[in-house]
Design a protein around this motif. Structure first.
Motif, PDB file in Angstrom:
ATOM      1  N   ALA A 162       8.161  59.380 -23.320  1.00 26.12           N
ATOM      2  CA  ALA A 162       7.764  59.382 -22.202  1.00 26.12           C
ATOM      3  C   ALA A 162       8.340  60.544 -21.181  1.00 26.12           C
ATOM      4  CB  ALA A 162       8.129  58.258 -21.381  1.00 26.12           C
ATOM      5  N   ASN A 163       9.964  60.907 -21.599  1.00 28.22           N
ATOM      6  CA  ASN A 163      10.396  61.798 -21.171  1.00 28.22           C
ATOM      7  C   ASN A 163       9.810  63.270 -21.159  1.00 28.22           C
ATOM      8  OD1 ASN A 163      12.611  62.867 -19.351  1.00 28.22           O
ATOM      9  ND2 ASN A 163      13.907  63.265 -21.183  1.00 28.22           N
ATOM     10  N   LEU A 164       9.681  63.670 -22.767  1.00 25.26           N
ATOM     11  CA  LEU A 164       9.067  64.735 -22.845  1.00 25.26           C
ATOM     12  C   LEU A 164       7.598  65.017 -22.357  1.00 25.26           C
ATOM     13  CD1 LEU A 164       9.779  64.822 -26.768  1.00 25.26           C
ATOM     14  CD2 LEU A 164      10.996  66.066 -25.013  1.00 25.26           C
ATOM     15  N   THR A 165       6.833  63.936 -22.211  1.00 24.23           N
ATOM     16  CA  THR A 165       5.308  64.125 -21.606  1.00 24.23           C
ATOM     17  C   THR A 165       5.452  64.326 -20.173  1.00 24.23           C
ATOM     18  OG1 THR A 165       5.209  61.615 -21.636  1.00 24.23           O
ATOM     19  CG2 THR A 165       3.969  63.073 -23.334  1.00 24.23           C
ATOM     20  N   ARG A 166       6.324  63.752 -19.513  1.00 20.57           N
ATOM     21  CA  ARG A 166       6.832  63.663 -17.971  1.00 20.57           C
ATOM     22  C   ARG A 166       7.088  65.221 -17.726  1.00 20.57           C
ATOM     23  NH1 ARG A 166      11.177  63.765 -15.261  1.00 20.57           N
ATOM     24  NH2 ARG A 166      12.397  62.938 -17.203  1.00 20.57           N
ATOM     25  N   THR A 167       7.720  65.605 -18.491  1.00 20.22           N
ATOM     26  CA  THR A 167       8.435  67.111 -18.134  1.00 20.22           C
ATOM     27  C   THR A 167       7.535  67.996 -18.419  1.00 20.22           C
ATOM     28  OG1 THR A 167       9.625  67.148 -20.102  1.00 20.22           O
ATOM     29  CG2 THR A 167      11.042  66.514 -18.226  1.00 20.22           C
ATOM     30  N   ALA A 168       6.747  68.127 -19.606  1.00 20.00           N
ATOM     31  CA  ALA A 168       6.041  68.972 -19.987  1.00 20.00           C
ATOM     32  C   ALA A 168       4.614  69.070 -19.141  1.00 20.00           C
ATOM     33  CB  ALA A 168       5.372  68.892 -21.527  1.00 20.00           C
TER      34      ALA A 168
END
Length: 291
Positions: A162-168
């Motif tokens: 969730a964190n990776l997709t949110r920032t990318a």
């Protein structure tokens, strides 16, 4: 995380901890969030600096086409902004190529290079195909598909995904494509033998396609140490973060002891090194520290 204008472009970066600086460099599409485990752990002993490359995460899109020369200049100017004369540079995957470019361009600013699943060229068909596919998907502007696939591949848990997709999702597809395109063309192999900066090479035992790059860099860079993390593939910063962080600590401690002209290398901070392979698959390698 502040956003400041660095080298004419708004850069999103984060600084945590005190001591010698380690700057982390991510590959295409991913962001500084890929190094959250390093921030949480290594900032206890070092000044950990992460940043979003132009057109990635919260950093502004780049009107200037993205290449390694530009990214290295951004890193240098970020160091100037933070008052850092010299730092360790740690690059993951294509980010490792940027570390090589920095050591070749500004060796006086680099204490040591840390290469995670890295390469100096793209010379095997499998990796070339993966990068070509990345370029094709950026051409099709398949942003959500790419984000989900690459974030899932690097995630060790649902919160990390969730964190990776949110920032990318904030990134620029055009700059992603430029990063992919440059990475497949980049080749500094014929020059790495001139690097006098100490280098730490870390690869996953299951990442067999990268054995060639691990062996190539270890043989050609005069002052290099090579380690493989057992039970893991390419995505070491998230899926083998304890191993990666432990090796970074061990290696920096080793360099410090060497500078003090010690006859014996320093012992690793963590006595439990069972998470590393007992043997490496390269034909020649540095032996692992005693357990």
């Amino acid at each position: 995380m502040p956003i400041r204008t660095i080298n004419g472009n708004a850069m999103h970066y984060h600084v945590s901890g005190q001591g010698e600086a380690i700057i982390f460099i991510h590959p295409p599409l991913l962001t500084s969030a890929n190094f959250n485990y390093q921030i949480a752990d290594l900032s206890n002993d070092f000044k950990v600096i992460t940043f979003d490359i132009r057109g990635h995460g919260r950093s502004a899109p780049s009107e200037t086409p993205l290449d390694y020369t530009l990214i290295v200049e951004d890193i240098k100017q970020l160091m100037n902004e933070l008052g850092i004369e010299k730092a360790y540079l740690c690059g993951y995957s294509s980010g490792g190529s940027i570390v090589l470019e920095a050591m070749l361009t500004y060796p006086e600013r680099v204490i040591g290079g840390i290469m995670i699943s890295a390469m100096s060229e793209v010379s095997d068909w499998k990796l070339r195909s993966r990068i070509w596919l990345g370029q094709l998907l950026t051409h099709w502007k398949a942003k959500r598909i790419m984000n989900a696939a690459i974030s899932a591949g690097n995630a060790d848990s649902l919160p990390t995904f969730a964190n990776l997709t949110r920032t990318a999702k904030h990134g620029s597809v055009r700059n992603w494509m430029q990063y992919y395109r440059y990475s497949i063309l980049y080749n500094c192999t014929e020059w790495v033998h001139t690097i006098r900066t100490p280098v730490l090479l870390i690869y996953g035992q299951k990442d067999t396609g990268f054995y060639r790059y691990a062996s190539m860099l270890h043989h050609k860079i005069p002052d290099s140490r090579l380690f493989f993390c057992k039970g893991v593939g390419h995505q070491i910063p998230t899926k083998a973060h304890a191993a990666m962080n432990g090796l970074i600590r061990y290696w920096i401690d080793y360099l410090r002891s060497r500078e003090q002209e010690s006859t014996e290398p320093a012992q690793p901070i963590s006595p439990d090194l069972s998470w590393m392979a007992a043997q490496t698959p390269a034909s020649e390698h540095e032996e692992l520290p005693p357990q």
